[in-house]
Write a protein that holds these residues in place. Structure first.
Motif, mmCIF file in Angstrom:
data_model
loop_
_atom_site.group_PDB
_atom_site.id
_atom_site.type_symbol
_atom_site.label_atom_id
_atom_site.label_comp_id
_atom_site.label_asym_id
_atom_site.label_seq_id
_atom_site.Cartn_x
_atom_site.Cartn_y
_atom_site.Cartn_z
ATOM 1 N N GLY A 24 61.738 -62.863 -60.962
ATOM 2 C CA GLY A 24 62.449 -61.989 -60.041
ATOM 3 C C GLY A 24 61.938 -62.080 -58.614
ATOM 4 N N ASN A 25 60.834 -62.770 -58.441
ATOM 5 C CA ASN A 25 60.229 -62.970 -57.123
ATOM 6 C C ASN A 25 59.861 -64.440 -56.967
ATOM 7 N N ARG A 26 59.234 -64.759 -55.859
ATOM 8 C CA ARG A 26 58.764 -66.130 -55.679
ATOM 9 C C ARG A 26 57.608 -66.401 -56.634
ATOM 10 N N PRO A 27 57.528 -67.619 -57.190
ATOM 11 C CA PRO A 27 56.382 -67.957 -58.026
ATOM 12 C C PRO A 27 55.078 -67.775 -57.242
ATOM 13 N N LEU A 28 54.030 -67.398 -57.962
ATOM 14 C CA LEU A 28 52.742 -67.144 -57.334
ATOM 15 C C LEU A 28 51.912 -68.413 -57.216
ATOM 16 N N ILE A 29 51.052 -68.434 -56.216
ATOM 17 C CA ILE A 29 50.059 -69.483 -56.025
ATOM 18 C C ILE A 29 48.724 -68.752 -56.002
ATOM 19 N N VAL A 30 47.912 -68.962 -57.046
ATOM 20 C CA VAL A 30 46.721 -68.131 -57.219
ATOM 21 C C VAL A 30 45.551 -68.910 -57.814
ATOM 22 N N THR A 31 44.379 -68.295 -57.747
ATOM 23 C CA THR A 31 43.178 -68.834 -58.377
ATOM 24 C C THR A 31 43.089 -68.325 -59.810
ATOM 25 N N PRO A 32 42.284 -68.971 -60.634
ATOM 26 C CA PRO A 32 42.072 -68.453 -61.988
ATOM 27 C C PRO A 32 41.547 -67.013 -61.983
ATOM 28 N N GLY A 33 40.739 -66.645 -61.008
ATOM 29 C CA GLY A 33 40.217 -65.283 -60.921
ATOM 30 C C GLY A 33 41.303 -64.250 -60.714
ATOM 31 N N VAL A 34 42.320 -64.590 -59.935
ATOM 32 C CA VAL A 34 43.444 -63.674 -59.725
ATOM 33 C C VAL A 34 44.248 -63.544 -61.020
ATOM 34 N N ILE A 35 44.399 -64.637 -61.741
ATOM 35 C CA ILE A 35 45.085 -64.571 -63.034
ATOM 36 C C ILE A 35 44.308 -63.645 -63.962
ATOM 37 N N GLU A 36 42.986 -63.820 -64.031
ATOM 38 C CA GLU A 36 42.152 -62.993 -64.901
ATOM 39 C C GLU A 36 42.298 -61.508 -64.566
ATOM 40 N N ALA A 37 42.395 -61.186 -63.293
ATOM 41 C CA ALA A 37 42.509 -59.789 -62.876
ATOM 42 C C ALA A 37 43.842 -59.167 -63.272
ATOM 43 N N ASN A 38 44.795 -60.002 -63.667
ATOM 44 C CA ASN A 38 46.140 -59.500 -63.942
ATOM 45 C C ASN A 38 46.630 -59.675 -65.369
ATOM 46 N N ILE A 39 45.905 -60.438 -66.184
ATOM 47 C CA ILE A 39 46.284 -60.572 -67.587
ATOM 48 C C ILE A 39 45.051 -60.317 -68.442
ATOM 49 N N ALA A 40 45.236 -60.121 -69.719
ATOM 50 C CA ALA A 40 44.157 -59.682 -70.613
ATOM 51 C C ALA A 40 43.387 -60.834 -71.262
ATOM 52 N N LEU A 58 52.690 -78.410 -66.987
ATOM 53 C CA LEU A 58 53.307 -77.079 -66.858
ATOM 54 C C LEU A 58 52.791 -76.305 -65.649
ATOM 55 N N VAL A 59 51.586 -76.617 -65.213
ATOM 56 C CA VAL A 59 51.038 -76.079 -63.967
ATOM 57 C C VAL A 59 50.445 -77.247 -63.191
ATOM 58 N N ASP A 60 50.213 -77.023 -61.916
ATOM 59 C CA ASP A 60 49.584 -78.044 -61.087
ATOM 60 C C ASP A 60 48.819 -77.334 -59.984
ATOM 61 N N TYR A 61 47.975 -78.099 -59.323
ATOM 62 C CA TYR A 61 47.288 -77.546 -58.168
ATOM 63 C C TYR A 61 48.265 -77.389 -57.012
ATOM 64 N N HIS A 62 48.190 -76.276 -56.345
ATOM 65 C CA HIS A 62 48.840 -76.130 -55.044
ATOM 66 C C HIS A 62 47.860 -76.648 -54.000
ATOM 67 N N ASP A 63 46.581 -76.327 -54.196
ATOM 68 C CA ASP A 63 45.494 -76.779 -53.333
ATOM 69 C C ASP A 63 44.260 -76.935 -54.221
ATOM 70 N N GLU A 64 43.962 -78.155 -54.603
ATOM 71 C CA GLU A 64 42.856 -78.407 -55.539
ATOM 72 C C GLU A 64 41.517 -77.972 -54.959
ATOM 73 N N GLU A 65 41.290 -78.240 -53.688
ATOM 74 C CA GLU A 65 40.026 -77.876 -53.042
ATOM 75 C C GLU A 65 39.739 -76.378 -53.130
ATOM 76 N N ARG A 66 40.771 -75.578 -53.008
ATOM 77 C CA ARG A 66 40.623 -74.118 -53.047
ATOM 78 C C ARG A 66 40.853 -73.554 -54.449
ATOM 79 N N GLY A 67 41.186 -74.416 -55.408
ATOM 80 C CA GLY A 67 41.401 -73.976 -56.786
ATOM 81 C C GLY A 67 42.648 -73.133 -56.960
ATOM 82 N N LEU A 68 43.681 -73.414 -56.188
ATOM 83 C CA LEU A 68 44.937 -72.664 -56.264
ATOM 84 C C LEU A 68 45.927 -73.381 -57.175
ATOM 85 N N TYR A 69 46.452 -72.636 -58.144
ATOM 86 C CA TYR A 69 47.409 -73.179 -59.111
ATOM 87 C C TYR A 69 48.793 -72.607 -58.881
ATOM 88 N N LYS A 70 49.790 -73.376 -59.333
ATOM 89 C CA LYS A 70 51.186 -72.935 -59.302
ATOM 90 C C LYS A 70 51.875 -73.437 -60.561
#
Length: 95
Positions: A24-40, A58-70
């Protein structure tokens, strides 16, 4: 549409992909830590699952250096049930 049953995938994989999709929104670009904070799931599990999801395309880096996934287009197709389990193999990656 119904999602394909993929033997190597876990509930954590669906939770990660659904979070990244941010339906319903734009796909997120986040770090694993942000994912952890939002799922169990623990960060160690998320990191492990992200490696497998990336190997399957199924996922890829948006920015590998910063550890951002999409989520990828293939990841979105999986969530909508548009691809078959044969398209989600990890022959050389499975433990």
């Amino acid at each position: 549409m119904r999602r394909p049953h993929v033997e190597w995938m876990t509930r954590a994989d669906d939770a990660i992909l659904e979070f990244l999709l941010n339906e319903g929104n734009r796909p997120l670009i986040v770090t694993p830590g942000v994912i952890e904070a939002n799922i169990a799931y623990a960060l160690s599990s998320i990191n492990q699952r992200l490696r497998k999801l990336k190997a399957a395309g199924l996922v890829d880096y948006h920015d590998e250096e910063r550890g951002l996934y999409k989520i990828t287009e293939k990841g979105e197709q999986y969530l909508s049930g548009e691809i078959s389990p044969e398209d989600l193999t990890l022959e050389d990656f499975l433990e």
